[in-house]
Motif scaffolding. Structure first.
Motif, PDB file in Angstrom:
ATOM      1  N   ARG A  61       2.195   1.728  -3.507  1.00  0.00           N
ATOM      2  CA  ARG A  61       1.107   2.209  -4.363  1.00  0.00           C
ATOM      3  C   ARG A  61       0.855   3.700  -4.134  1.00  0.00           C
ATOM      4  O   ARG A  61       0.700   4.469  -5.088  1.00  0.00           O
ATOM      5  CB  ARG A  61      -0.166   1.413  -4.086  1.00  0.00           C
ATOM      6  CG  ARG A  61      -1.303   1.777  -5.024  1.00  0.00           C
ATOM      7  CD  ARG A  61      -2.602   1.106  -4.653  1.00  0.00           C
ATOM      8  NE  ARG A  61      -3.056   1.654  -3.378  1.00  0.00           N
ATOM      9  CZ  ARG A  61      -3.606   0.950  -2.394  1.00  0.00           C
ATOM     10  NH1 ARG A  61      -3.780  -0.335  -2.537  1.00  0.00           N
ATOM     11  NH2 ARG A  61      -3.987   1.526  -1.282  1.00  0.00           N
ATOM     12  N   ASP A  62       0.861   4.124  -2.879  1.00  0.00           N
ATOM     13  CA  ASP A  62       0.635   5.535  -2.568  1.00  0.00           C
ATOM     14  C   ASP A  62       1.765   6.418  -3.113  1.00  0.00           C
ATOM     15  O   ASP A  62       1.512   7.502  -3.624  1.00  0.00           O
ATOM     16  CB  ASP A  62       0.495   5.736  -1.059  1.00  0.00           C
ATOM     17  CG  ASP A  62      -0.787   5.126  -0.511  1.00  0.00           C
ATOM     18  OD1 ASP A  62      -1.694   4.806  -1.302  1.00  0.00           O
ATOM     19  OD2 ASP A  62      -0.870   4.960   0.729  1.00  0.00           O
TER      20      ASP A  62
ATOM     21  N   LYS B 151       1.405   6.687  -6.871  1.00  0.00           N
ATOM     22  CA  LYS B 151       0.298   7.595  -7.176  1.00  0.00           C
ATOM     23  C   LYS B 151       0.731   9.044  -6.997  1.00  0.00           C
ATOM     24  O   LYS B 151       0.422   9.905  -7.828  1.00  0.00           O
ATOM     25  CB  LYS B 151      -0.906   7.303  -6.286  1.00  0.00           C
ATOM     26  CG  LYS B 151      -2.123   8.139  -6.621  1.00  0.00           C
ATOM     27  CD  LYS B 151      -3.274   7.799  -5.682  1.00  0.00           C
ATOM     28  CE  LYS B 151      -4.538   8.539  -5.997  1.00  0.00           C
ATOM     29  NZ  LYS B 151      -4.460   9.957  -6.034  1.00  0.00           N
TER      30      LYS B 151
ATOM     31  N   GLU C 101       0.832  -1.206   0.000  1.00  0.00           N
ATOM     32  CA  GLU C 101       0.000   0.000   0.000  1.00  0.00           C
ATOM     33  C   GLU C 101       0.868   1.257   0.000  1.00  0.00           C
ATOM     34  O   GLU C 101       0.545   2.239  -0.678  1.00  0.00           O
ATOM     35  CB  GLU C 101      -0.925  -0.004   1.217  1.00  0.00           C
ATOM     36  CG  GLU C 101      -2.028  -1.032   1.129  1.00  0.00           C
ATOM     37  CD  GLU C 101      -2.818  -1.174   2.421  1.00  0.00           C
ATOM     38  OE1 GLU C 101      -2.512  -0.474   3.413  1.00  0.00           O
ATOM     39  OE2 GLU C 101      -3.758  -1.989   2.435  1.00  0.00           O
TER      40      GLU C 101
END
Length: 61
Positions: A47-48, A51, A44
């Motif tokens: 992914r952050d 992004k 996670e």
């Protein structure tokens, strides 16, 4: 989905319960649950970050 720390806490609880009762299977299952939670949290985080990078590059256009 459980809270971020809930999966780790559940794993730790299983690990401790396994140690107290002498149940190696439960202890190992607890350790495995903790590692899975840690891997999920790391995924996670990646992914952050991706992004965030993608968003910053889109603003430059």
């Amino acid at each position: 989905m459980a809270g971020k720390g809930m999966e780790r806490a559940k794993g730790k609880l299983k690990e401790v319960a396994g140690k107290v009762t002498g149940n190696k299977r439960l202890e190992t299952e607890g350790k495995t649950d903790q590692l899975k939670a840690k891997a999920r949290e790391a995924g996670e985080a990646v992914r952050d970050r991706v992004k965030g990078i993608r968003d910053s590059l889109d603003r430059d256009k």
